[in-house]
Write a protein that holds these residues in place. Structure first.
Motif, PDB file in Angstrom:
ATOM      1  N   ASN A 256       1.630 -21.684 -11.360  1.00 58.82           N
ATOM      2  CA  ASN A 256       2.253 -20.710 -10.472  1.00 58.82           C
ATOM      3  C   ASN A 256       3.056 -21.424  -9.396  1.00 58.82           C
ATOM      4  N   GLY A 257       3.550 -20.676  -8.427  1.00 60.81           N
ATOM      5  CA  GLY A 257       4.411 -21.234  -7.393  1.00 60.81           C
ATOM      6  C   GLY A 257       3.736 -22.246  -6.501  1.00 60.81           C
ATOM      7  N   ARG A 258       2.423 -22.286  -6.516  1.00 58.97           N
ATOM      8  CA  ARG A 258       1.668 -23.264  -5.728  1.00 58.97           C
ATOM      9  C   ARG A 258       1.365 -24.526  -6.531  1.00 58.97           C
ATOM     10  N   GLY A 259       1.685 -24.492  -7.813  1.00 60.16           N
ATOM     11  CA  GLY A 259       1.341 -25.605  -8.678  1.00 60.16           C
ATOM     12  C   GLY A 259      -0.049 -25.477  -9.264  1.00 60.16           C
ATOM     13  N   THR A 260      -0.704 -24.336  -9.030  1.00 57.73           N
ATOM     14  CA  THR A 260      -2.038 -24.108  -9.575  1.00 57.73           C
ATOM     15  C   THR A 260      -1.940 -23.846 -11.070  1.00 57.73           C
ATOM     16  N   VAL A 261      -2.786 -24.490 -11.840  1.00 56.83           N
ATOM     17  CA  VAL A 261      -2.806 -24.304 -13.288  1.00 56.83           C
ATOM     18  C   VAL A 261      -3.580 -23.029 -13.613  1.00 56.83           C
ATOM     19  N   ILE A 262      -2.939 -22.139 -14.396  1.00 55.94           N
ATOM     20  CA  ILE A 262      -3.546 -20.851 -14.737  1.00 55.94           C
ATOM     21  C   ILE A 262      -3.719 -20.784 -16.248  1.00 55.94           C
ATOM     22  N   SER A 263      -4.936 -20.536 -16.674  1.00 52.86           N
ATOM     23  CA  SER A 263      -5.239 -20.428 -18.103  1.00 52.86           C
ATOM     24  C   SER A 263      -4.951 -19.020 -18.605  1.00 52.86           C
ATOM     25  N   LYS A 264      -4.478 -18.947 -19.832  1.00 57.76           N
ATOM     26  CA  LYS A 264      -4.133 -17.662 -20.429  1.00 57.76           C
ATOM     27  C   LYS A 264      -5.387 -16.838 -20.723  1.00 57.76           C
ATOM     28  N   LYS A 265      -5.317 -15.566 -20.323  1.00 60.80           N
ATOM     29  CA  LYS A 265      -6.383 -14.605 -20.619  1.00 60.80           C
ATOM     30  C   LYS A 265      -5.806 -13.546 -21.559  1.00 60.80           C
ATOM     31  N   ASN A 266      -6.310 -12.325 -21.486  1.00 59.24           N
ATOM     32  CA  ASN A 266      -5.849 -11.241 -22.348  1.00 59.24           C
ATOM     33  C   ASN A 266      -4.553 -10.647 -21.789  1.00 59.24           C
ATOM     34  N   VAL A 267      -3.440 -10.912 -22.461  1.00 57.93           N
ATOM     35  CA  VAL A 267      -2.142 -10.422 -21.987  1.00 57.93           C
ATOM     36  C   VAL A 267      -1.284 -10.014 -23.183  1.00 57.93           C
ATOM     37  N   PHE A 268      -0.610  -8.893 -23.030  1.00 60.57           N
ATOM     38  CA  PHE A 268       0.294  -8.365 -24.056  1.00 60.57           C
ATOM     39  C   PHE A 268       1.642  -8.126 -23.389  1.00 60.57           C
ATOM     40  N   VAL A 269       2.693  -8.781 -23.878  1.00 59.12           N
ATOM     41  CA  VAL A 269       4.009  -8.708 -23.250  1.00 59.12           C
ATOM     42  C   VAL A 269       4.882  -7.672 -23.961  1.00 59.12           C
ATOM     43  N   ILE A 270       5.412  -6.721 -23.184  1.00 58.22           N
ATOM     44  CA  ILE A 270       6.352  -5.722 -23.695  1.00 58.22           C
ATOM     45  C   ILE A 270       7.587  -5.755 -22.811  1.00 58.22           C
ATOM     46  N   ALA A 271       8.746  -5.980 -23.410  1.00 53.86           N
ATOM     47  CA  ALA A 271      10.010  -5.970 -22.668  1.00 53.86           C
ATOM     48  C   ALA A 271      10.842  -4.772 -23.112  1.00 53.86           C
ATOM     49  N   THR A 272      11.672  -4.253 -22.217  1.00 51.81           N
ATOM     50  CA  THR A 272      12.538  -3.121 -22.537  1.00 51.81           C
ATOM     51  C   THR A 272      13.968  -3.415 -22.112  1.00 51.81           C
ATOM     52  N   GLY A 273      14.892  -2.717 -22.738  1.00 49.76           N
ATOM     53  CA  GLY A 273      16.305  -2.852 -22.387  1.00 49.76           C
ATOM     54  C   GLY A 273      17.132  -1.827 -23.119  1.00 49.76           C
TER      55      GLY A 273
END
Length: 454
Positions: A256-273
């Motif tokens: 993230n913006g602080r340089g903190t390492v973030i591990s992937k959890k349950n996420v579903f990406v939906i994009a629209t256009g």
């Protein structure tokens, strides 16, 4: 308080009646909440009918009948069935009467274009992508339900909906977080990627969220320079987990913006256009042509949502509760449908277009005008009319374009029709000619587009 504690207070005669009454009110509220959760907001009779229907299918299957074929036939019947006021019980009519409009949206049956020659339901496709861990991109004209569907998917999964509104002003801070004058602000993407909001309770279900749906709304409007930051994060979504020497599973990570390492959890990406990512659509001037690597994040899971005029007629313009009347505004639908066709045929959609929102606006403008007639001393002396609504919409086009549209759809004829409808009772607005014209318009539309809905 728990049920047992409330019941003890109610039974305790040593406490004041006010306290006991308050405990009873809380217990009643708890009972209603549990009943609602059990039925998931669905009428108990409907729940019972569905259970019995499922039992019948199981018996047919045991008798050697193909279960899937029966289910498909019934599903098609439910999809095409139309229920009007005469089909409803008086108690349901009374419930409907408490609202101005009632829209029954079976969004799971919305179909999209695919290339295998079959109609596919968006719900089935997106659940398959969810299981596969794919990112999904939905595109199509305004008012086709892209954002709405993303929200419904989140509800179905018990995932929190986290939205990144994409435009030329979207910054890396919005994506991965950063420092502001009010302190550090987490990014939308990092928040969703790592489920950083947990443990948060879904207020509607009372349960902890199971993950996040990251909605990248209007993705083509994102500045291509900023899109690079988003692209890096999306690249990690499909990365497989690794195994450490001790056998532990290591999930993909981003910073993230602080340089903190973030591990992937349950996420579903939906994009629209409104358009494909690899082209700058002339009809949507705020869209950017995105880098092919960003488009690749959604390869194989890009679906075009299409206009459904039958849905618009049935759910936006028909069987609308207005006071003590049930009104249908088929004449408005017919006009806007023809106006939309003229705009599309003449390639004027870069200026304005007929969306479902515009249909709702025209419908409600006419309702307000008719109700204003009965307002007595509170009546607006010069209310907005459908003619004014039409003129303000047409003013969005150039004078040359407006002249073409006015001729194509015969604006004056529509204005005269409105004056005729103004003299009719709201429950008698729709004539047989209106219905026939609407059916013909929809039939022609379906015929011209039958090879596109595949």
């Amino acid at each position: 308080m728990k049920r047992e504690e409330l019941e003890q207070i109610i039974a305790d005669t040593t406490v004041s009646q006010d306290i006991r009454d308050d405990a009873q009110a809380q217990l009643d509220k708890l009972n209603r909440a549990e009943t609602s959760e059990k039925s998931n907001g669905v009428d108990e009779d409907i729940v019972f009918a569905v259970k019995e229907f499922n039992k019948a299918i199981e018996k047919l299957s045991e008798a050697g009948v193909n279960k899937q074929e029966v289910t498909d036939i019934v599903d098609e019947q439910f999809r095409t069935a139309k229920f009007g006021q005469n089909n409803l019980d008086n108690s349901i009519l009374d419930l409907i009467g408490k609202t101005q409009t009632v829209q029954i949206v079976n969004w799971q049956n919305v179909v999209v274009k695919t290339s295998d020659g079959k109609k596919r339901k968006i719900f089935d496709l997106m659940l398959s992508d969810f299981e596969a861990g794919n990112n999904v991109y939905l595109y199509g004209g305004a008012g086709t339900g892209k954002t709405f569907i993303a929200g419904q998917i989140a509800k179905a999964l018990n995932y929190k909906l986290i939205t990144l509104n994409c435009n030329q002003f979207t910054s890396p801070l919005d994506i991965i977080g950063g420092q502001t004058i009010e302190g550090y602000q987490e990014g939308r993407v990092t928040d969703a990627f790592g489920n950083l909001f947990l443990p948060e309770i879904n207020k509607k279900t009372g349960k902890e969220y199971s993950g996040a749906v990251l909605l990248l709304d209007e993705l083509p409007k994102l500045d291509p320079n900023t899109a690079g930051v988003l692209n890096d994060a999306l690249s990690k979504i499909k990365d497989p987990s690794e195994r450490a020497d001790d056998g532990q599973e290591i999930a993909p990570t981003i910073q993230n913006g602080r340089g903190t390492v973030i591990s992937k959890k349950n996420v579903f990406v939906i994009a629209t256009g409104n358009s494909l990512l690899n082209e700058a659509d002339v009809n949507y001037e705020a869209n950017f042509k995105q880098d092919l690597s960003l488009q690749d994040r959604f390869a194989g899971s890009t679906y075009e949502l299409i206009i459904d005029p039958q849905y618009e007629l049935d759910n936006i313009m028909s069987n609308i509760k207005v006071g003590d009347k049930i009104a249908s505004f088929t004449f408005i639908f017919n006009f806007l449908f023809k106006l939309r066709k003229s705009i599309d045929t003449n390639n004027f959609a870069g200026r304005a277009f007929v969306s479902q929102r515009l249909m709702v606006s025209f419908r409600d403008t006419y309702i307000a005008y008719r109700l204003n007639e009965k307002m007595g001393d509170k009546k607006i002396p010069f209310p907005k009319t459908l003619q004014i609504a039409t003129k303000t919409f047409l003013d969005l086009f150039t004078p040359q374009q407006r002249a073409v549209l006015e001729q194509d759809v015969d604006i004056n004829q529509f204005y005269n029709l409105v004056e005729t409808k103004n003299k009719l009772d709201l429950s008698n607005l729709t004539s047989e000619e209106d219905v026939l014209e609407a059916n013909q318009l929809i039939e022609n539309f379906e015929e011209n587009n039958k090879n596109k809905i595949m």
